[in-house]
Structures are given as C-alpha cells and as structure tokens.
Write a protein that holds these residues in place. Structure first.
Motif, short mmCIF file in Angstrom:
data_model
loop_
_atom_site.label_atom_id
_atom_site.label_comp_id
_atom_site.label_asym_id
_atom_site.label_seq_id
_atom_site.Cartn_x
_atom_site.Cartn_y
_atom_site.Cartn_z
N PRO A 222 0.83 -1.20 0.00
CA PRO A 222 0.00 0.00 0.00
C PRO A 222 0.86 1.25 0.00
CG PRO A 222 0.22 -0.80 2.24
CD PRO A 222 0.96 -1.77 1.36
N VAL A 223 0.24 2.38 -0.31
CA VAL A 223 0.95 3.65 -0.19
C VAL A 223 -0.03 4.74 0.23
CG1 VAL A 223 0.76 4.13 -2.68
CG2 VAL A 223 2.51 5.29 -1.35
N SER A 224 0.45 5.62 1.09
CA SER A 224 -0.39 6.71 1.57
C SER A 224 0.40 8.02 1.45
CB SER A 224 -0.78 6.44 3.03
OG SER A 224 -1.49 7.54 3.55
N LEU A 225 -0.26 9.06 0.99
CA LEU A 225 0.38 10.36 0.75
C LEU A 225 -0.48 11.45 1.34
CD1 LEU A 225 0.81 9.84 -3.09
CD2 LEU A 225 2.54 9.39 -1.35
N TYR A 226 0.15 12.51 1.82
CA TYR A 226 -0.65 13.64 2.30
C TYR A 226 0.08 14.94 2.07
CZ TYR A 226 2.23 14.21 6.53
OH TYR A 226 3.26 14.43 7.40
N GLN A 227 -0.70 16.01 2.13
CA GLN A 227 -0.12 17.36 1.97
C GLN A 227 -0.93 18.36 2.79
OE1 GLN A 227 -0.64 18.82 -2.04
NE2 GLN A 227 -2.76 18.15 -2.14
N PHE A 228 -0.30 19.50 3.02
CA PHE A 228 -1.00 20.67 3.55
C PHE A 228 -0.99 21.68 2.43
CE2 PHE A 228 1.01 18.79 7.26
CZ PHE A 228 -0.08 18.67 8.12
N GLN A 229 -2.15 22.19 2.10
CA GLN A 229 -2.16 23.08 0.96
C GLN A 229 -3.31 24.04 1.01
OE1 GLN A 229 -2.93 21.46 -2.87
NE2 GLN A 229 -0.96 22.20 -3.62
N ALA A 230 -3.13 25.18 0.37
CA ALA A 230 -4.24 26.12 0.24
C ALA A 230 -5.18 25.59 -0.82
CB ALA A 230 -3.71 27.49 -0.15
N LYS A 231 -6.40 25.31 -0.43
CA LYS A 231 -7.42 24.88 -1.38
C LYS A 231 -8.24 26.11 -1.75
CE LYS A 231 -7.02 20.28 -1.25
NZ LYS A 231 -5.54 20.19 -1.18
N MET A 232 -8.68 26.15 -2.99
CA MET A 232 -9.48 27.28 -3.48
C MET A 232 -10.90 26.79 -3.76
SD MET A 232 -6.83 29.25 -3.90
CE MET A 232 -5.10 29.08 -4.33
N ARG A 233 -11.84 27.38 -3.14
CA ARG A 233 -13.24 27.00 -3.41
C ARG A 233 -14.09 28.26 -3.54
NH1 ARG A 233 -14.54 21.46 0.05
NH2 ARG A 233 -12.74 20.32 -0.75
N ASN A 234 -14.83 28.32 -4.62
CA ASN A 234 -15.68 29.48 -4.87
C ASN A 234 -16.99 29.30 -4.10
OD1 ASN A 234 -16.70 31.79 -5.90
ND2 ASN A 234 -16.43 31.23 -8.05
N GLU A 235 -16.87 29.42 -2.78
CA GLU A 235 -18.03 29.20 -1.90
C GLU A 235 -19.04 30.33 -2.10
OE1 GLU A 235 -18.32 26.63 0.14
OE2 GLU A 235 -16.29 25.88 0.55
N LEU A 236 -20.31 29.95 -2.12
CA LEU A 236 -21.37 30.95 -2.31
C LEU A 236 -21.39 31.93 -1.15
CD1 LEU A 236 -23.74 31.71 -4.13
CD2 LEU A 236 -25.18 30.16 -2.78
N ARG A 237 -21.40 31.39 0.06
CA ARG A 237 -21.43 32.25 1.25
C ARG A 237 -20.14 32.07 2.03
NH1 ARG A 237 -26.63 30.81 0.69
NH2 ARG A 237 -26.15 28.76 1.51
N ALA A 238 -19.61 33.18 2.51
CA ALA A 238 -18.41 33.09 3.35
C ALA A 238 -18.61 34.04 4.52
CB ALA A 238 -17.17 33.47 2.54
N LYS A 239 -19.45 33.58 5.45
CA LYS A 239 -19.80 34.44 6.59
C LYS A 239 -19.33 33.86 7.91
CE LYS A 239 -23.67 37.19 5.08
NZ LYS A 239 -24.14 36.85 3.77
#
Ligand code: ATP
Ligand code: MG
Length: 416
Positions: free
Chosen positions: A130-147
C-alpha cells in the motif's frame, strides 16, 4: 519575540463587515488580516498557530506511515474530465483560469483526481502497495457564502491524504486506522471530547462517508447525536442511517456542529474511471482501492477560537498557542528585570512574547488577554523589591506571586 518588534497591533474593534466571532477576535489580535470575504492572510501570530496545528496533524499522519508531499495548485482540465467533475454543474466551487494560449486550468479545490493521475507513474505492481500520501495546501473554493470567518474560506488550508490499496479489505483496515489517527489529532488539539465520528453522505463505495463533527454554535451543520452509544449522524443522511443502525430518531439529540474532517472510501470507482491499475502476484491486472481523508486545518483553528474564547478574548490550548508566556514589564526596574527573565526563558527554549512597550499596565494586560497566551508573567518595580513576579493563567484568570528563582521551574513544568 518582543511586542515592540511585532508589526501587528491589536485593535479595539473588528471591521464592521466581519460578522463571525472567530474572525473578529483573530483580526483584533493581529492573527489574521482580511483580504476579502472568505480570504485571509495569516500574520506572524496566526501563522504560528497554523504551523502548530499542522505539526500535530503531521505527526499523526506520519505515525500511520503516510508520506508528506506538496502538489500543484494549477490543475489540468482533462484530468477532471475523466471523472466528469470538470463541469460547474457537478462541482459548484470551481475557480477556473486560463493560460496565455487560452488553455483552461482549474485552481485546486481538491486533489483527488490529480493524485490518482500522478500515481499512474508510480504504482504498477502489488509490490508498490500500500501507499499513503498527504499534503497541507491552500485549497481554493468558490463558496457561495463566506460568513463564518476562517471556518469557511474561499482559500483555506486543508490536510488531504490519499491511500492506495490492493483490495477492499486492505483499504478498510487503513481507513479504520485513519479514524483512530484523526481522533488522536482532535484530542491533541483540545477538541476531542466534543468531536464525533459522524455518518454522512458521500461514500462512493460504502453507503456513508465519515465526518468528524465538533459541537460548535457557530458551525453550519446539524448532527443527530446519541451520546451514550456514541453514535452521530449528519442531518443529510438521517433517514437512511436510523434504518441502517437500528436506532429511533427520538433517541437522538439535535446539535449544531462544524465539520472539521471528512474521510471517504472510494473503493475502486475512481481508479477504474481514471485507469489506475496494478498487476497482482499472478501477473493479472487488478483494480486499485483508494481512500481520501481531509482535515480543515484553518477551520479547526476557527472552531477552537469560537469554543474557547471569553469576553476578554481568545484562550489558546497550550500546545497550539503561538507563545506559551506573555511577559509584561512595568516600570523602570521592572523592565530591567524583565529583560533578564526574557533572555533566560529564551535560552531555555520557552516560547515567550515580551511586552516591552512603554504602555499602561492595563493596556498590556488587555492585550495579553485578547491574544489568549496561556500564561502571563508580570514584572513590576514593586515586585522587584519583593523579589517576586506575578504568574497568571489565562484560562482561570488566577494570579500567583512567585519568587524569581522558582519561575523557570514553574514554566518548565509539563502542563496538565
Ligand atoms: P462543507 O460541507 O463544510 O462545505 P466539504 O464537505 O465540502 O465541507 P471536504 O471536501 O470534505 O469539505 O473537505 C475536507 C475538510 O476541509 C472539511 O471537513 C472541512 O473541515 C474543510 N473545509 C471544507 N471546505 C472548507 C472551507 N471553505 N473553508 C475552510 N475549511 C473547509
Ligand atoms: Mg465534507
């Protein structure tokens, strides 16, 4: 760090357009700067907290043999077309852009498809699994509401992990290990007691995915909870889940929560769609089984502020506080002594923020409380004469007087 060298200043008021308590406090404390709705810069104090949360997550992911990497934010359209997820009707949070030659690109809202594509180059045989990978990253999401302040960003830090296995059983075993690793993460972040593994929608292979939901009034989710049986179900799947789990709806308590993590068992659906296979011991081509595991790093930070603050400001748990000690000097003699204590604490590796400004004691105390640093050490002219300083715990507000020679021992002592 000396407060006189910190470029951020505390503010009496948060910007009028900021409605979320977490962002109001973080902005006032100089932890974050609001660039626009749902987009925040992490300033020195905020960055220290983000890095500490990441380190807790990193240690627990490394403990289940995952490898850290960092993928690209710019993503190819063709990769997402393979699973039908380039479409804005299917994924409603895409930010898209173009190269100069007009080629369309996506800004990473997830890395599921790109990582499966990448692994075609590295996984060929059962020996590669098996293999497992991970990262920390800035994700971009065009969220409708950001309150919800940093709890719902249009750009936010996520830990995403992906695991690849020979068969459904191997995936399930790792999936269960990841649940335990996640529990350790939330325990270490101080929200373990209020965080529930929750049945939710979105499992491709299995009926449910698992969310990690933390009880929080500022959260945007509703879960149904059976505290004694330790069962939690997201509102979205309540009808299915009560049937499946053999529980009555009336037994469940309705609570407001924030989703701080979500894990998925994809089975072989995505790898089949994208053509990632491996050859088994007999040389036969087989389907590959994968899981996907997310933690909202910056959302967790917001949840902690929401849950642990009081009317005077933030209250950080010690292991993610930006500094352990807020050192306050009062008066001329007090400042001289505080300089010495500052050097001594630094030498011992104690993380200390030293308020060396020429300010009223009341203003320094108010800042110490707003910033939520676990311990305040106050060194005043009067204290110098008595050979003692004041030691105040942020969480209880209680102050003790302690002789200088005992200060380092008390600070070094492991906290409960
Ligand atoms: P939500 O239902 O809150 O929109 P999601 O289910 O779309 O979240 P996932 O794709 O499961 O989110 O992402 C993994 C984790 O990333 C979530 O469990 C959450 O903690 C975090 N997260 C998701 N969206 C955001 C966001 N806009 N801002 C901050 N954190 C987020
Ligand atoms: Mg989710």
């Amino acid at each position: 760090m000396r407060v006189s060298h910190l470029f951020t200043k505390t503010l009496k008021n948060a910007p009028a357009d900021e409605v979320a308590k977490n962002a109001q406090l973080l902005i006032r404390g100089g932890y974050v700067y609001k660039e626009m709705a749902g987009v925040y810069a992490y300033l020195p104090l905020g960055l220290r907290v983000v890095e500490k949360i990441k380190q807790v997550v990193r240690e627990e992911m490394n403990a289940i043999d995952s490898n850290e990497l960092i993928m690209a934010s710019l993503q190819r359209r063709e990769i997402w077309e393979k699973t039908g997820r380039w479409s804005d009707e299917v994924v409603d949070v895409w930010f898209k852009t173009r190269m100069q030659d007009n080629t369309e690109l996506g800004l990473g809202w997830s890395h599921e498809e790109p990582i499966v594509e990448m692994m075609k180059q590295y996984v060929h045989s059962y020996k590669d699994l098996p293999v497992s990978l991970y990262q920390f990253q800035a994700k971009m999401r065009n969220e409708l509401r950001a309150k919800s302040g940093i709890m719902r960003g249009r750009e936010f830090v996520m830990k995403d992990m992906y695991s690849f296995h020979e068969n459904a059983e191997a995936l399930e075993k790792y999936y269960n290990e990841s649940i335990e690793a996640y529990k350790r993460v939330y325990d270490r972040l101080g929200i373990g007691d209020d965080t529930y593994v929750t049945f939710a929608s979105g499992g491709a292979f299995t009926k449910f995915s698992h969310e990690f939901q933390t009880i929080c009034d500022a959260g945007e989710d509703i879960i149904y909870l059976h505290r004694e049986k330790n069962i939690a179900v997201n509102e979205e799947v309540i009808d299915d889940a009560v049937k499946e789990l053999g529980i009555a709806r009336e037994e469940l308590e309705r609570v407001k929560t924030a989703e701080v993590g979500n894990i998925f068992n994809f089975g072989s659906q995505k790898t089949d769609e994208m053509g990632l296979h491996y050859t088994d011991k007999e040389g036969k081509q087989q389907s590959l089984y994968i899981g996907s595991y997310g933690i909202g790093v910056t959302r967790v930070m917001g949840v902690i502020v929401e849950k642990m603050s009081d009317e005077r400001g933030m209250v950080w748990p010690e292991n993610i506080a930006p500094y352990k000690v807020y050192l306050v000097s009062i008066g001329e003699k007090g400042s001289k002594k505080a300089d010495e204590i500052y050097e001594e604490l630094k030498k011992r590796g104690v993380e200390v923020l030293y308020d060396d400004r020429d300010e009223r004691p009341g203003a320094k105390f108010a800042d110490a409380e707003l910033l939520g640093i676990p311990y305040r050490v106050t060194v005043s002219d009067r204290g110098v004469e008595a050979g003692e300083c004041e030691y105040t715990a942020r969480v209880t507000g209680e102050t003790e007087r302690i002789p200088y020679d005992q200060l380092v021992t008390i600070i070094d002592k492991p906290s409960i």
